[in-house]
Motif scaffolding. Structure first.
Motif, PDB file in Angstrom:
ATOM      1  N   ARG A  63      33.350  41.418  44.115  1.00  0.00           N
ATOM      2  CA  ARG A  63      34.303  42.287  43.409  1.00  0.00           C
ATOM      3  C   ARG A  63      35.249  43.032  44.354  1.00  0.00           C
ATOM      4  O   ARG A  63      36.459  43.044  44.142  1.00  0.00           O
ATOM      5  CB  ARG A  63      33.549  43.295  42.552  1.00  0.00           C
ATOM      6  CG  ARG A  63      34.507  44.192  41.781  1.00  0.00           C
ATOM      7  CD  ARG A  63      33.819  45.093  40.808  1.00  0.00           C
ATOM      8  NE  ARG A  63      34.810  45.865  40.054  1.00  0.00           N
ATOM      9  CZ  ARG A  63      34.510  46.696  39.088  1.00  0.00           C
ATOM     10  NH1 ARG A  63      33.245  46.860  38.725  1.00  0.00           N
ATOM     11  NH2 ARG A  63      35.459  47.358  38.462  1.00  0.00           N
ATOM     12  N   HIS A  67      37.920  40.085  45.961  1.00  0.00           N
ATOM     13  CA  HIS A  67      38.986  40.321  44.987  1.00  0.00           C
ATOM     14  C   HIS A  67      39.776  41.590  45.275  1.00  0.00           C
ATOM     15  O   HIS A  67      40.600  41.985  44.447  1.00  0.00           O
ATOM     16  CB  HIS A  67      38.416  40.377  43.563  1.00  0.00           C
ATOM     17  CG  HIS A  67      38.138  39.021  43.014  1.00  0.00           C
ATOM     18  ND1 HIS A  67      39.093  38.262  42.377  1.00  0.00           N
ATOM     19  CD2 HIS A  67      37.011  38.262  43.042  1.00  0.00           C
ATOM     20  CE1 HIS A  67      38.564  37.110  42.021  1.00  0.00           C
ATOM     21  NE2 HIS A  67      37.304  37.075  42.415  1.00  0.00           N
ATOM     22  N   SER A  73      40.771  38.494  50.025  1.00  0.00           N
ATOM     23  CA  SER A  73      41.244  38.203  48.668  1.00  0.00           C
ATOM     24  C   SER A  73      42.231  37.037  48.663  1.00  0.00           C
ATOM     25  O   SER A  73      42.237  36.229  47.733  1.00  0.00           O
ATOM     26  CB  SER A  73      41.867  39.444  48.036  1.00  0.00           C
ATOM     27  OG  SER A  73      42.969  39.897  48.797  1.00  0.00           O
ATOM     28  N   HIS A  76      40.089  33.969  49.101  1.00  0.00           N
ATOM     29  CA  HIS A  76      39.320  33.685  47.890  1.00  0.00           C
ATOM     30  C   HIS A  76      40.215  33.139  46.775  1.00  0.00           C
ATOM     31  O   HIS A  76      39.760  32.347  45.944  1.00  0.00           O
ATOM     32  CB  HIS A  76      38.586  34.952  47.422  1.00  0.00           C
ATOM     33  CG  HIS A  76      37.628  34.711  46.309  1.00  0.00           C
ATOM     34  ND1 HIS A  76      36.517  33.921  46.434  1.00  0.00           N
ATOM     35  CD2 HIS A  76      37.630  35.164  45.028  1.00  0.00           C
ATOM     36  CE1 HIS A  76      35.864  33.902  45.290  1.00  0.00           C
ATOM     37  NE2 HIS A  76      36.525  34.643  44.406  1.00  0.00           N
ATOM     38  N   HIS A  80      39.979  30.025  43.746  1.00  0.00           N
ATOM     39  CA  HIS A  80      40.344  30.096  42.333  1.00  0.00           C
ATOM     40  C   HIS A  80      41.374  29.030  41.970  1.00  0.00           C
ATOM     41  O   HIS A  80      41.337  28.500  40.862  1.00  0.00           O
ATOM     42  CB  HIS A  80      40.860  31.498  41.976  1.00  0.00           C
ATOM     43  CG  HIS A  80      39.755  32.461  41.702  1.00  0.00           C
ATOM     44  ND1 HIS A  80      39.206  32.622  40.465  1.00  0.00           N
ATOM     45  CD2 HIS A  80      39.084  33.296  42.522  1.00  0.00           C
ATOM     46  CE1 HIS A  80      38.243  33.526  40.514  1.00  0.00           C
ATOM     47  NE2 HIS A  80      38.148  33.947  41.767  1.00  0.00           N
ATOM     48  N   LEU A 160      41.552  35.731  35.277  1.00  0.00           N
ATOM     49  CA  LEU A 160      42.249  36.305  36.418  1.00  0.00           C
ATOM     50  C   LEU A 160      43.178  37.451  36.008  1.00  0.00           C
ATOM     51  O   LEU A 160      43.413  38.359  36.790  1.00  0.00           O
ATOM     52  CB  LEU A 160      43.032  35.233  37.162  1.00  0.00           C
ATOM     53  CG  LEU A 160      42.173  34.238  37.939  1.00  0.00           C
ATOM     54  CD1 LEU A 160      43.043  33.201  38.611  1.00  0.00           C
ATOM     55  CD2 LEU A 160      41.316  34.952  38.960  1.00  0.00           C
ATOM     56  N   PRO A 163      40.279  40.695  35.720  1.00  0.00           N
ATOM     57  CA  PRO A 163      39.135  40.250  36.522  1.00  0.00           C
ATOM     58  C   PRO A 163      37.800  40.808  36.021  1.00  0.00           C
ATOM     59  O   PRO A 163      37.727  41.908  35.494  1.00  0.00           O
ATOM     60  CB  PRO A 163      39.454  40.774  37.918  1.00  0.00           C
ATOM     61  CG  PRO A 163      40.922  40.962  37.940  1.00  0.00           C
ATOM     62  CD  PRO A 163      41.277  41.368  36.536  1.00  0.00           C
ATOM     63  N   TYR A 166      31.709  39.083  38.006  1.00  0.00           N
ATOM     64  CA  TYR A 166      31.595  38.842  39.446  1.00  0.00           C
ATOM     65  C   TYR A 166      30.236  38.302  39.879  1.00  0.00           C
ATOM     66  O   TYR A 166      30.137  37.660  40.913  1.00  0.00           O
ATOM     67  CB  TYR A 166      31.898  40.133  40.225  1.00  0.00           C
ATOM     68  CG  TYR A 166      33.297  40.620  40.005  1.00  0.00           C
ATOM     69  CD1 TYR A 166      34.369  39.987  40.617  1.00  0.00           C
ATOM     70  CD2 TYR A 166      33.555  41.707  39.174  1.00  0.00           C
ATOM     71  CE1 TYR A 166      35.664  40.427  40.415  1.00  0.00           C
ATOM     72  CE2 TYR A 166      34.847  42.150  38.968  1.00  0.00           C
ATOM     73  CZ  TYR A 166      35.899  41.508  39.584  1.00  0.00           C
ATOM     74  OH  TYR A 166      37.174  41.937  39.378  1.00  0.00           O
TER      75      TYR A 166
END
Length: 182
Positions: A63, A67, A73, A76, A80, A160, A163, A166
């Motif tokens: 989280r 993110h 982020s 990551h 996605h 997305l 969000p 998690y």
């Protein structure tokens, strides 16, 4: 050879499972064989604390770091965009973090047996996370637990705009912190 890459070859990706699987089995064997019998209950307790701690570590990393914190982020986000790609934390990074943030502090504060037990719990949790995450993207779900985890992770990938979801191995912390969505 790149030690710090997010997208792995099939060999490197599978080696991560082998490394953490072997490390978990080796630590369990070491604790069962070499640890003093009078400390077995304490060792079991620390292993369970490590395993339970992993669920919160996993949630917080996913989280707030993956993110929320650059460059993680950004990295990551690639996962996605390409969820079936063999993208994961570089082994050198995860092993270093577990050693320096779990094993070494507990070794200094609590001794070898507690450090090994706590590390065993966290390693086992990390291995469970790795398998569950891989399964969420690459396996058919024939087991009820895996079906729930796949569905939960699919909600994470599909939400997305808002969000949430998690937890990969557990939905517990999403419920505690209200990051699950209907």
């Amino acid at each position: 050879m790149h030690f710090f890459t997010l997208e792995h070859s099939k060999l490197a990706y599978r080696a991560d499972f082998a490394l953490y699987g072997t490390a978990s089995v080796a630590l369990a064997a070491f604790l069962m064989i070499a640890a003093p019998r009078e400390q077995h209950f304490q060792i079991l307790a620390f292993a369970l604390i490590g395993l339970a701690s992993w669920t919160l570590i996993e949630y917080a990393l996913h989280r707030f770091v993956l993110h929320g914190l650059r460059p993680f982020s950004t990295w990551h986000a690639t996962h996605h965009r390409r969820p079936a790609a063999l993208i994961s934390t570089p082994t050198i990074l995860s092993a270093t973090l577990i050693a320096t943030l779990v094993f070494l502090p507990e070794l200094i504060l609590g001794g070898l047996w507690r450090a090994c037990a706590l590390t065993f719990g966290v390693l086992t949790g990390y291995l469970a996370y790795s398998v569950a995450h891989h399964a969420s993207h690459h396996w058919r779900a024939n087991h009820a637990w895996l079906k729930r985890r796949k569905h939960w992770h699919a909600l994470h990938h599909s939400s997305l705009a808002k969000p949430g979801h998690y937890g990969v191995t557990s939905a517990f912390w999403d419920h505690v912190f209200g990051s699950q969505h209907r």
